[in-house]
Design an enzyme around this catalytic site. Structure first.
Site, mmCIF file in Angstrom:
data_model
loop_
_atom_site.group_PDB
_atom_site.id
_atom_site.type_symbol
_atom_site.label_atom_id
_atom_site.label_comp_id
_atom_site.label_asym_id
_atom_site.label_seq_id
_atom_site.Cartn_x
_atom_site.Cartn_y
_atom_site.Cartn_z
ATOM 1 N N LEU A 195 2.999 26.627 -5.392
ATOM 2 C CA LEU A 195 4.278 26.301 -4.765
ATOM 3 C C LEU A 195 4.429 27.181 -3.533
ATOM 4 C CD1 LEU A 195 6.535 26.202 -7.971
ATOM 5 C CD2 LEU A 195 5.113 24.372 -6.994
ATOM 6 N N CYS A 196 4.697 26.572 -2.391
ATOM 7 C CA CYS A 196 4.904 27.303 -1.153
ATOM 8 C C CYS A 196 3.677 28.171 -0.832
ATOM 9 C CB CYS A 196 6.191 28.122 -1.261
ATOM 10 S SG CYS A 196 6.786 28.837 0.292
ATOM 11 N N THR A 197 3.879 29.454 -0.596
ATOM 12 C CA THR A 197 2.774 30.331 -0.199
ATOM 13 C C THR A 197 1.881 30.746 -1.361
ATOM 14 O OG1 THR A 197 4.342 32.166 -0.327
ATOM 15 C CG2 THR A 197 3.909 31.230 1.859
ATOM 16 N N GLY A 198 2.131 30.213 -2.532
ATOM 17 C CA GLY A 198 1.201 30.409 -3.635
ATOM 18 C C GLY A 198 -0.178 29.865 -3.297
ATOM 19 N N THR A 230 0.979 24.399 2.690
ATOM 20 C CA THR A 230 1.849 25.506 2.308
ATOM 21 C C THR A 230 3.078 25.428 3.214
ATOM 22 O OG1 THR A 230 1.949 27.898 1.887
ATOM 23 C CG2 THR A 230 0.781 27.191 3.888
#
Length: 327
Positions: free
Chosen positions: A101-104, A121
């Protein structure tokens, strides 16, 4: 996918973490049984923003999960912790479906499981991801990307889109819609890639088109034209086009076709009616027309789509050897 493991460590973004927990940790045993079992895995007590979190298990437990969710990573200028990267890689090698999720996505990239794959991202960090990990095909313009056993999302609201997409893959569209209604979010947003992703009905606003959308959705079996839509909305066809682009980002006919395809997906998932009947119910006219538009939009023929969703693994089965690649 029975067990969903949330991988946490110091510096995780608590918004995405909480969002994933809300989706997969909700008690929906009356809607889908069995539902997911959620565990939080980390190296010990961690801090996410102002909050202190006590994980249920260590990071080594990720390899026992069916699905691993890696929330956003706060400081993308620093390399993610090696123990987290190693645990995520081990989980993927053990057969877990892994989603960031996102910058994961930086964690997945560091683990090498995005090499040669398309990924995304948060838009503000796509350049950094592409620069640091040149073997990853970074797409900055999409909400999420589904590579089958590896999935990535853009930031914030797009993380919710990906979580609902996972629910839909596992349990079907009606269950995903139920989860979305409970969270008061739109059930479908286009991930930017065609396969097994639906197009949204815009959220209600004060726009003059607000009343038009449900009117159209109740008449998808009819041969509607732009003139029909303009007449119902009380405006000219040209005005209708301008309003549609402002509200939906696309033209009336493209939006209408997307709704017909979305309805066809639901019927193929949840009913046994023939492809000819699906074509009639969605205003496509003939099975040939439905197959042409469906294949171009979704990426597979209607019959293949139906077989894929009818044979998808249900929650409760262990992950070993049972993941399906959505190709």
């Amino acid at each position: 996918m029975g067990t969903v493991a949330l991988a946490v460590t110091n510096g995780m973004l608590h918004f995405e973490l909480s969002m994933a927990y809300e989706v997969f940790g909700a008690d929906l045993t009356g809607v889908a049984d069995p539902w997911y079992r959620v565990v939080v895995c980390g190296p010990g007590a961690v801090r996410t923003g102002r909050f202190r979190l006590e994980p249920d298990h260590g990071l080594d437990h990720l390899s026992r999960a069916d699905t691993v969710i890696v929330p956003g990573w706060a400081d993308v200028d620093e390399d993610p912790p090696a123990e987290l990267v190693d645990a995520v890689r081990a989980a993927h090698e053990a057969g877990a479906r892994v989603a960031s999720l996102c910058t994961g996505a930086f964690v997945l990239a560091a683990a090498g499981i995005l090499d040669g794959k398309r990924a995304t991202t948060h838009w503000a960090h796509t350049h950094a991801l592409a620069t640091r990990h040149p073997r990853v095909n970074v797409d900055p313009d999409v909400l999420y990307v589904d590579n089958g056993s590896v999935l990535t999302s853009a930031g914030k609201a797009a993380a919710m889109d990906l979580c609902l997409h996972l629910v839909r893959l596992d349990h079907g569209s009606s269950v995903a819609n139920t989860v979305a209604r409970r969270l008061v979010v739109p059930p479908h947003r286009d991930g930017g890639q065609a396969q097994f992703v639906t197009t949204p009905v815009p959220a209600p606003t004060n726009d003059p088109l607000t009343a038009l959308f449900p009117w159209v959705l109740e008449r998808l079996d009819q041969p509607l034209t732009v003139t029909d839509l303009a007449r119902q909305a009380g405006m000219s066809s040209r005005n209708l086009g301008r309003h549609f682009r402002a509200v939906t980002g696309t033209s009336p006919l493209r939006w209408l076709l997307a709704q017909r395809i979305r309805r066809a997906q639901e019927l193929l998932e949840d009913s046994d009616i023939s492809v000819d009947a699906v074509a009639a119910a969605t205003g496509m006219g003939t099975a040939t027309t439905l197959r042409r538009h469906f294949h171009r939009t979704v990426g597979v023929p209607p019959d293949t789509y139906r077989r894929t969703f009818r044979s998808r693994p249900r929650a409760g089965s262990h992950h070993s050897g049972q993941h399906q690649e959505n190709h």
